[in-house]
Design a protein around this motif. Sequence first.
Motif, PDB file in Angstrom:
ATOM      1  N   MET A   1     -23.578  -5.160 -11.254  1.00  8.70           N
ATOM      2  CA  MET A   1     -22.261  -5.352 -11.514  1.00  8.70           C
ATOM      3  C   MET A   1     -21.328  -5.957 -10.267  1.00  8.70           C
ATOM      4  O   MET A   1     -21.734  -5.708  -9.321  1.00  8.70           O
ATOM      5  N   ARG A   2     -20.609  -6.987 -10.590  1.00  9.56           N
ATOM      6  CA  ARG A   2     -19.879  -7.334  -9.451  1.00  9.56           C
ATOM      7  C   ARG A   2     -18.353  -6.728  -9.784  1.00  9.56           C
ATOM      8  O   ARG A   2     -17.813  -6.723 -10.790  1.00  9.56           O
ATOM      9  N   GLN A   3     -18.008  -6.331  -8.659  1.00  7.97           N
ATOM     10  CA  GLN A   3     -16.895  -5.573  -8.573  1.00  7.97           C
ATOM     11  C   GLN A   3     -15.830  -6.267  -7.691  1.00  7.97           C
ATOM     12  O   GLN A   3     -16.327  -6.837  -6.514  1.00  7.97           O
ATOM     13  N   PRO A   4     -14.598  -6.312  -8.133  1.00  6.58           N
ATOM     14  CA  PRO A   4     -13.554  -6.984  -7.379  1.00  6.58           C
ATOM     15  C   PRO A   4     -12.909  -6.488  -6.089  1.00  6.58           C
ATOM     16  O   PRO A   4     -12.067  -5.814  -5.898  1.00  6.58           O
ATOM     17  N   LEU A   5     -13.823  -6.692  -5.018  1.00  9.34           N
ATOM     18  CA  LEU A   5     -13.859  -5.778  -3.732  1.00  9.34           C
ATOM     19  C   LEU A   5     -12.444  -6.076  -3.068  1.00  9.34           C
ATOM     20  O   LEU A   5     -11.832  -5.035  -2.560  1.00  9.34           O
ATOM     21  N   PHE A   6     -12.069  -7.320  -2.866  1.00 10.27           N
ATOM     22  CA  PHE A   6     -10.531  -7.514  -2.325  1.00 10.27           C
ATOM     23  C   PHE A   6      -9.569  -6.864  -3.201  1.00 10.27           C
ATOM     24  O   PHE A   6      -8.503  -5.897  -2.469  1.00 10.27           O
ATOM     25  N   ASP A   7      -9.543  -6.790  -4.514  1.00 12.92           N
ATOM     26  CA  ASP A   7      -8.449  -6.196  -5.494  1.00 12.92           C
ATOM     27  C   ASP A   7      -8.675  -5.000  -5.121  1.00 12.92           C
ATOM     28  O   ASP A   7      -7.371  -4.007  -5.155  1.00 12.92           O
ATOM     29  N   MET A   8      -9.852  -4.099  -5.022  1.00 14.75           N
ATOM     30  CA  MET A   8      -9.903  -2.926  -4.788  1.00 14.75           C
ATOM     31  C   MET A   8      -9.281  -2.280  -3.622  1.00 14.75           C
ATOM     32  O   MET A   8      -8.552  -1.422  -3.531  1.00 14.75           O
ATOM     33  N   ALA A   9      -9.583  -3.025  -2.620  1.00 18.36           N
ATOM     34  CA  ALA A   9      -8.975  -2.749  -1.058  1.00 18.36           C
ATOM     35  C   ALA A   9      -7.571  -2.755  -1.135  1.00 18.36           C
ATOM     36  O   ALA A   9      -6.848  -2.058  -0.332  1.00 18.36           O
ATOM     37  N   ALA A  10      -7.143  -3.782  -1.773  1.00 14.44           N
ATOM     38  CA  ALA A  10      -5.360  -4.147  -1.920  1.00 14.44           C
ATOM     39  C   ALA A  10      -4.834  -3.091  -2.604  1.00 14.44           C
ATOM     40  O   ALA A  10      -3.705  -2.741  -2.033  1.00 14.44           O
ATOM     41  N   MET A  11      -5.366  -2.527  -3.828  1.00 18.01           N
ATOM     42  CA  MET A  11      -4.634  -1.592  -4.343  1.00 18.01           C
ATOM     43  C   MET A  11      -4.674  -0.299  -3.851  1.00 18.01           C
ATOM     44  O   MET A  11      -3.885   0.689  -3.696  1.00 18.01           O
ATOM     45  N   ALA A  12      -5.915   0.055  -3.049  1.00 15.82           N
ATOM     46  CA  ALA A  12      -5.987   1.271  -2.270  1.00 15.82           C
ATOM     47  C   ALA A  12      -4.938   1.424  -0.985  1.00 15.82           C
ATOM     48  O   ALA A  12      -4.368   2.432  -0.858  1.00 15.82           O
ATOM     49  N   ALA A  13      -5.076   0.205  -0.431  1.00 14.98           N
ATOM     50  CA  ALA A  13      -3.838   0.233   0.554  1.00 14.98           C
ATOM     51  C   ALA A  13      -2.444   0.253   0.140  1.00 14.98           C
ATOM     52  O   ALA A  13      -1.767   1.057   0.740  1.00 14.98           O
ATOM     53  N   THR A  14      -2.002  -0.456  -0.952  1.00 13.48           N
ATOM     54  CA  THR A  14      -0.946  -0.321  -1.488  1.00 13.48           C
ATOM     55  C   THR A  14      -0.427   1.141  -1.972  1.00 13.48           C
ATOM     56  O   THR A  14       0.520   1.777  -1.567  1.00 13.48           O
ATOM     57  N   THR A  15      -1.446   1.822  -2.414  1.00 11.15           N
ATOM     58  CA  THR A  15      -1.307   3.327  -2.982  1.00 11.15           C
ATOM     59  C   THR A  15      -1.159   4.075  -1.806  1.00 11.15           C
ATOM     60  O   THR A  15      -0.335   4.862  -1.673  1.00 11.15           O
ATOM     61  N   LEU A  16      -2.065   3.816  -0.716  1.00 11.47           N
ATOM     62  CA  LEU A  16      -1.824   4.668   0.544  1.00 11.47           C
ATOM     63  C   LEU A  16      -0.512   4.524   1.379  1.00 11.47           C
ATOM     64  O   LEU A  16       0.206   5.541   1.387  1.00 11.47           O
ATOM     65  N   LEU A  17       0.313   3.309   1.314  1.00  9.18           N
ATOM     66  CA  LEU A  17       1.240   3.091   1.801  1.00  9.18           C
ATOM     67  C   LEU A  17       2.544   3.581   1.024  1.00  9.18           C
ATOM     68  O   LEU A  17       3.403   4.267   1.665  1.00  9.18           O
ATOM     69  N   ARG A  18       2.207   3.756  -0.356  1.00  9.80           N
ATOM     70  CA  ARG A  18       3.263   4.429  -1.071  1.00  9.80           C
ATOM     71  C   ARG A  18       3.125   5.782  -0.832  1.00  9.80           C
ATOM     72  O   ARG A  18       4.294   6.615  -0.781  1.00  9.80           O
ATOM     73  N   ILE A  19       2.106   6.434  -0.634  1.00  7.84           N
ATOM     74  CA  ILE A  19       1.959   7.907  -0.207  1.00  7.84           C
ATOM     75  C   ILE A  19       2.465   8.073   0.899  1.00  7.84           C
ATOM     76  O   ILE A  19       3.186   9.137   1.134  1.00  7.84           O
TER      77      ILE A  19
END
Length: 56
Positions: A1-19
């Motif tokens: 499986m190829r996972q969108p690592l950049f998108d995963m990291a970006a969404m994680a960072a955005t979510t963390l900053l919102r929290i």
Amino acid sequence: MRQPLFDMAAMAATTLLRIIDGEHVENLRLELATRLVARGSTAPPLLVTGSTAPPA
């Protein structure tokens, strides 16, 4: 499986900053598109004729 690592990291960072900013995050589970990639490493091992070792 190829996972969108950049998108995963970006969404994680955005979510963390919102929290950190005190925002209430409705859904901590996100689904991103993945892609099946056929690779040679997923094939079963080749049998060698004349070998006494059982297949793995």
